[in-house]
Design a protein around this motif. Sequence first.
Motif, PDB file in Angstrom:
ATOM      1  N   GLU A  72       2.498   1.421  -3.395  1.00 25.46           N
ATOM      2  CA  GLU A  72       1.489   1.984  -4.564  1.00 25.46           C
ATOM      3  C   GLU A  72       1.176   3.521  -4.360  1.00 25.46           C
ATOM      4  O   GLU A  72       1.025   4.081  -5.229  1.00 25.46           O
ATOM      5  CB  GLU A  72       0.193   1.100  -4.561  1.00 25.46           C
ATOM      6  CG  GLU A  72       0.526  -0.253  -5.020  1.00 25.46           C
ATOM      7  CD  GLU A  72      -0.662  -1.265  -5.399  1.00 25.46           C
ATOM      8  OE1 GLU A  72      -1.813  -0.719  -5.127  1.00 25.46           O
ATOM      9  OE2 GLU A  72      -0.597  -2.260  -5.811  1.00 25.46           O
ATOM     10  N   ARG A  73       1.508   3.954  -3.200  1.00 23.92           N
ATOM     11  CA  ARG A  73       1.088   5.474  -2.902  1.00 23.92           C
ATOM     12  C   ARG A  73       2.224   6.363  -3.720  1.00 23.92           C
ATOM     13  O   ARG A  73       2.008   7.274  -4.164  1.00 23.92           O
ATOM     14  CB  ARG A  73       0.957   5.561  -1.324  1.00 23.92           C
ATOM     15  CG  ARG A  73      -0.597   6.261  -1.034  1.00 23.92           C
ATOM     16  CD  ARG A  73      -0.625   6.337   0.180  1.00 23.92           C
ATOM     17  NE  ARG A  73      -1.105   5.318   1.115  1.00 23.92           N
ATOM     18  CZ  ARG A  73      -0.450   4.664   2.307  1.00 23.92           C
ATOM     19  NH1 ARG A  73       0.468   5.262   2.887  1.00 23.92           N
ATOM     20  NH2 ARG A  73      -0.747   3.367   2.597  1.00 23.92           N
ATOM     21  N   GLU A  74       3.349   5.569  -3.821  1.00 23.18           N
ATOM     22  CA  GLU A  74       4.494   6.171  -4.436  1.00 23.18           C
ATOM     23  C   GLU A  74       4.332   6.018  -5.972  1.00 23.18           C
ATOM     24  O   GLU A  74       5.157   6.431  -6.661  1.00 23.18           O
ATOM     25  CB  GLU A  74       5.828   5.799  -4.032  1.00 23.18           C
ATOM     26  CG  GLU A  74       6.035   5.727  -2.451  1.00 23.18           C
ATOM     27  CD  GLU A  74       6.343   6.814  -1.897  1.00 23.18           C
ATOM     28  OE1 GLU A  74       6.812   7.793  -2.624  1.00 23.18           O
ATOM     29  OE2 GLU A  74       6.060   7.155  -0.716  1.00 23.18           O
ATOM     30  N   ASP A 128       0.814  -1.190   0.162  1.00 19.34           N
ATOM     31  CA  ASP A 128      -0.049   0.109   0.151  1.00 19.34           C
ATOM     32  C   ASP A 128       0.836   1.408   0.080  1.00 19.34           C
ATOM     33  O   ASP A 128       0.712   2.264  -0.743  1.00 19.34           O
ATOM     34  CB  ASP A 128      -0.964  -0.013   1.048  1.00 19.34           C
ATOM     35  CG  ASP A 128      -0.455  -0.440   2.309  1.00 19.34           C
ATOM     36  OD1 ASP A 128       0.628  -0.954   2.502  1.00 19.34           O
ATOM     37  OD2 ASP A 128      -1.167  -0.401   3.457  1.00 19.34           O
ATOM     38  N   CYS A 129       2.022   1.140   0.757  1.00 22.00           N
ATOM     39  CA  CYS A 129       2.991   2.186   0.692  1.00 22.00           C
ATOM     40  C   CYS A 129       3.488   2.524  -0.556  1.00 22.00           C
ATOM     41  O   CYS A 129       3.601   3.494  -1.087  1.00 22.00           O
ATOM     42  CB  CYS A 129       3.996   2.200   1.778  1.00 22.00           C
ATOM     43  SG  CYS A 129       3.440   2.052   3.436  1.00 22.00           S
TER      44      CYS A 129
END
Lengths: 151, 151, 151, 151
Positions: free
Chosen positions: A49-51, A46-47
């Motif tokens: 994909e946020r990037e 999730d981290c």
Amino acid sequence: MEERGYLHRVQYYETDQMGIVHHSNYIRWFEEARTDFLRRAGAGYDCMEREGIVSPVVSVVSRYHSPARFGQTVSVAVRVTGYNGVRLTVEYRVKDSETGTLLCTGQSEHCFLKNGRPVALKRAEPEYDGILRGCLAAAEEEKAPSLSLRS
Amino acid sequence: MEERGYLHRVQYYETDQMGIVHHSNYIRWFEEARTDFLRRAGAGYDCMEREGIVSPVVSVVSRYHSPARFGQTVSVAVRVTGYNGVRLTVEYRVKDSETGTLLCTGQSEHCFLKNGRPVALKRAEPEYDGILRGCLAAAEEEKAPSLSLRS
Amino acid sequence: MEERGYLHRVQYYETDQMGIVHHSNYIRWFEEARTDFLRRAGAGYDCMEREGIVSPVVSVVSRYHSPARFGQTVSVAVRVTGYNGVRLTVEYRVKDSETGTLLCTGQSEHCFLKNGRPVALKRAEPEYDGILRGCLAAAEEEKAPSLSLRS
Amino acid sequence: MEERGYLHRVQYYETDQMGIVHHSNYIRWFEEARTDFLRRAGAGYDCMEREGIVSPVVSVVSRYHSPARFGQTVSVAVRVTGYNGVRLTVEYRVKDSETGTLLCTGQSEHCFLKNGRPVALKRAEPEYDGILRGCLAAAEEEKAPSLSLRS
């Protein structure tokens, strides 16, 4: 010594009419255990994909040793066995969490994409690159003693 | 020349948040295509199970070349590449049915059980044994010309 | 006061290309939570099936209030809202386990079969019958105070 | 007279250890049939999503009449029973494609979002709005004669 691994309770909807877990679900358990492992290591999907980084699966191998059944809890041990900045290899051992019986072993390979193109994490995401190198080093270290014992 | 293969329309529920088909579904498409292939050959799983034979997956390998997406129809070509009376090996090539783009290749191995024990089909089910030998021979014959072309 | 409920971490393979959990998975979470609840109550599916009892789903309803996403942990509260010896009704409330945001509510109905035929648990399996009556009574009692508060 | 409906061959991976199709899969078949129906009508999900419209499920109901089994081909009849510009209601009848035995009936409700917010298709996408109104009108017309027969 192998770590305990990610725990998954076998669900009724994971069984098939042979009365055992359908083989496609182990591939999903690999993912469950891998995402859990990477989240704990600080490199959660999730981290990432946020990037803007996604990490598709390039290949997967699964060997079925003994069938898992509804009611069992399985443990999935995860080990990073390869990482070179652009590709990640992860290995899995699925066991019955109580008896330790080996149920399934497997491997998956992953690449990293940003905006749909392959990306070298070392440049694009040095923090994640460092974490994955750390996972690889830890797995190699962990393995070393057992190798020396054999010699 | 490769046969057209089993057709599968990609479903919305097969996608994941990367916007592509989740990799575990290709393993299911292998099964869809394999059961379709064996049914057409006269060795359908439903017939076998009525005789008390089940055929668990021993291993599966999948290599992802290009992602399948919702709206595509894929074709899955099936080829029996190994059969020795107690174990069956099947190979798969998943392509976009319109463009022919290669999406995924894979392999699965299967054994045969009766009453929970390994069984030699040759003795227990000579009819199925004959069908599977026929599939293997056909695949080898089909392959032979292309090999000779290369020499 | 509502109990905390069964915890489920949302998996990547449960998402779809809308970037949210595919709606069919909530039906599976209902089952996860229901089997967990019944196992704790002493009426686990695996035990029942060993007695030759299966419990097919007769109907299911699901209302989606807010989408669940990868990375969330959801809690599924389970309540037996009906049981008359031959049919069981269970209700579900799926919430974000941290914020308490309501994500989904649902209901399922179940019957009981032995040798493929409907069976009255009261006669066939008085122990399970008693457990389910107990679950129903507990749920009604739990609800009673809140009703009286409203009056 | 009811149209033939979308055909789906029951897959092995859709069964569970009760030896029947797991109930969550009917929800997926509803989606298969609905997306097929809308694509044929000219309002395919892939086209809509290219316009930035997504159509989440608001609720789903499923009633199980008779279990589907591996080897069967089911037909799923789809009927638009409600559409008011912001919400769509679809009904399903799943039958054995050979015998016509009723297996499952269901209903789903859908809303429409653009950039994460509810959108009135009439304004935002008049073409899709017109198609869905047409589907509703056709379903009502189709139903009318059978109603008059009853009077």
